[in-house]
Design a protein around this motif. Structure first.
Motif, PDB file in Angstrom:
ATOM      1  N   SER A 173      -0.038  10.975   5.210  1.00 15.79           N
ATOM      2  CA  SER A 173       0.844   9.877   4.809  1.00 15.79           C
ATOM      3  C   SER A 173       2.152  10.406   4.243  1.00 15.79           C
ATOM      4  O   SER A 173       2.161  11.254   3.346  1.00 15.79           O
ATOM      5  N   LYS A 208       0.832  -1.215   0.000  1.00 16.96           N
ATOM      6  CA  LYS A 208       0.000   0.000   0.000  1.00 16.96           C
ATOM      7  C   LYS A 208       0.865   1.263   0.000  1.00 16.96           C
ATOM      8  O   LYS A 208       0.442   2.308  -0.484  1.00 16.96           O
ATOM      9  N   ASP A 237      -6.075   0.016   5.004  1.00 17.14           N
ATOM     10  CA  ASP A 237      -4.821   0.778   5.065  1.00 17.14           C
ATOM     11  C   ASP A 237      -4.537   1.471   3.734  1.00 17.14           C
ATOM     12  O   ASP A 237      -4.000   2.590   3.694  1.00 17.14           O
TER      13      ASP A 237
HETATM   14  O1  LIG Z   1       2.890   7.828   6.648  1.00 16.93           O
HETATM   15  P1  LIG Z   1       3.003   6.541   5.895  1.00 16.93           P
HETATM   16  O2  LIG Z   1       2.818   6.740   4.421  1.00 16.93           O
HETATM   17  O3  LIG Z   1       4.245   5.780   6.258  1.00 16.93           O
HETATM   18  O4  LIG Z   1       1.761   5.621   6.337  1.00 16.93           O
HETATM   19  C1  LIG Z   1       1.521   5.431   7.678  1.00 16.93           C
HETATM   20  C2  LIG Z   1       0.734   4.176   7.989  1.00 16.93           C
HETATM   21  O5  LIG Z   1       1.347   3.043   7.431  1.00 16.93           O
HETATM   22  C3  LIG Z   1      -0.710   4.254   7.624  1.00 16.93           C
HETATM   23  O6  LIG Z   1      -1.375   3.110   8.092  1.00 16.93           O
END
Ligand SMILES: O=P(O)(O)OC[C@H](O)CO
Ligand SMILES: NC(=O)c1ccc[n+]([C@@H]2O[C@H](COP(=O)([O-])OP(=O)(O)OC[C@H]3O[C@@H](n4cnc5c(N)ncnc54)[C@H](O)[C@@H]3O)[C@@H](O)[C@H]2O)c1
Length: 327
Positions: free
Chosen positions: A249, A186, A239
């Protein structure tokens, strides 16, 4: 808790709020000192007050002494090296919990495989926590669900109870392969969504990437023995949606910068040392897919934008121009 970044600190708070005695190891002594003195980790979670049941240290021996669970909250590409140093300190029957979402570049292994190998423990002793878990929202105690995955169901249930709070609801799962692949893939799809945002595209584009991203992630998972239903769950679709849609994110933000025309180095500099796992995992996942004869076209173009100087506009054109086929 080994690692006092965004998620390590947040999950340490969850565990403390759930009533556990938590010791948080920070790589930098000044971070541990700040947490103990001010109850704040201002570099990663400004404004968040950490609970009394959480104590920080710069000493890994102290952190692991007598622990019933050891939670690993360091980036996936350094986990092997970090854990090798900690291995002699691990309490013999402690559940080793992975929070990292990535696939190791040098070996194409999932984090549970790396942990089992380096710690020299059976896979049944390793658990994974994964789901739509943006650290800042959980630190603010916004309602969130997650998945605690372990081949040993009883261990998963013990950890589920240990991290249940009024704002954090964990479900159990025994499909370790599916949960880990979903979490790693993801991040790569979120990079693609970020590029779409950076190029000025809207929700149709995002939705198309999310859905086709889920399709290619599921294909890889099934080829590696995962349960396809896992990808419709919290650690799969859940997710994927959270990461692809949220400006919080790091992966999506990183992709957005690339979509706006920044170079990899510029986007890395803007990340201020925070990890965007998809930037490296796009390459390991692409190799893993090739090894198993699985097509992952979005992952392939994300890898080439990040590492082979493919520009985002021709990358989008390439995805749209692929051979037409049934859904
Ligand atoms: O900020 P990221 O893109 O590393 O995503 C954070 C978490 O994995 C979301 O579940
Ligand atoms: N932040 C989130 O919302 C979130 C949520 C779920 C899962 N995750 C995953 O959790 C893992 C950790 O993420 P994070 O958000 O805490 O990252 P982060 O970048 O905020 O923090 C990483 C931590 O690891 C430490 N670290 C970095 N390199 C290291 C090294 N070589 N040796 C030892 N320690 C090192 C840093 O000092 C920091 O404490 C990642 O795999 C991420 O995908 C993050």
């Amino acid at each position: 808790m080994l690692g006092a970044g965004s998620w390590g600190t947040t999950f340490a708070k969850v565990l403390a709020d759930a009533g556990n005695d938590v010791v948080l190891w920070a790589r930098r002594a000044e971070v541990a000192a700040e947490i103990n003195k001010t109850r704040c980790n201002s570099g990663y979670l400004p404004g968040v007050v950490l609970p009394e049941g959480l104590r920080a240290t710069g000493d890994a021996v102290e952190a692991m002494h007598g622990a019933s669970a050891v939670v690993l909250a360091v980036p996936s590409q350094t986990l092997r090296e970090n854990l090798a140093g900690w291995q002699p300190l691990l309490p013999p029957d402690a559940t080793l919990v992975s929070l990292a979402k990535g696939v190791e570049l040098s070996t194409l292994k999932r984090m549970s495989e790396v942990i089992s190998e380096v710690a020299d423990v059976p896979l049944e002793q390793v658990a994974v926590v994964s789901g739509p878990n943006l650290a800042k929202e959980i630190a603010a105690e916004q309602p969130t669900a997650t998945v605690v995955a372990c081949l040993d169901h009883d261990r998963a249930v013990t950890l589920q109870h240990a991290c249940s709070t009024p704002y954090f609801r964990p479900y159990t799962n025994t499909d370790l392969v599916g949960i880990e692949l979903a979490g790693a893939c993801k991040n790569v799809i979120a990079l693609a969504c970020g590029m779409a945002v950076g190029l000025g595209f809207g929700h149709n584009t995002m939705s198309s990437l999310i859905t086709r991203g889920l399709a290619e992630t599921t294909r890889l998972g099934v080829a590696l023995g995962a349960d396809p239903m896992t990808f419709a769950g919290l650690a799969g679709l859940g997710d994927l949606v959270a990461t692809c849609m949220s400006p919080l994110s790091r992966n999506r933000t990183f992709g957005e910068r690339l979509g706006r025309g920044e170079t990899l180095a510029q986007a890395q500099e803007a990340a201020h040392g925070q990890v965007s796992e998809g930037v490296k995992s796009c390459s390991s996942i692409r190799q893993l897919a090739a090894r198993h004869g699985v097509e992952m076209p979005i992952t392939d173009v994300v890898h080439r934008v990040c590492h082979e100087e493919l520009a985002p506009i021709p990358a989008a054109a390439e995805l749209l121009g692929r051979e037409r086929k049934p859904e």
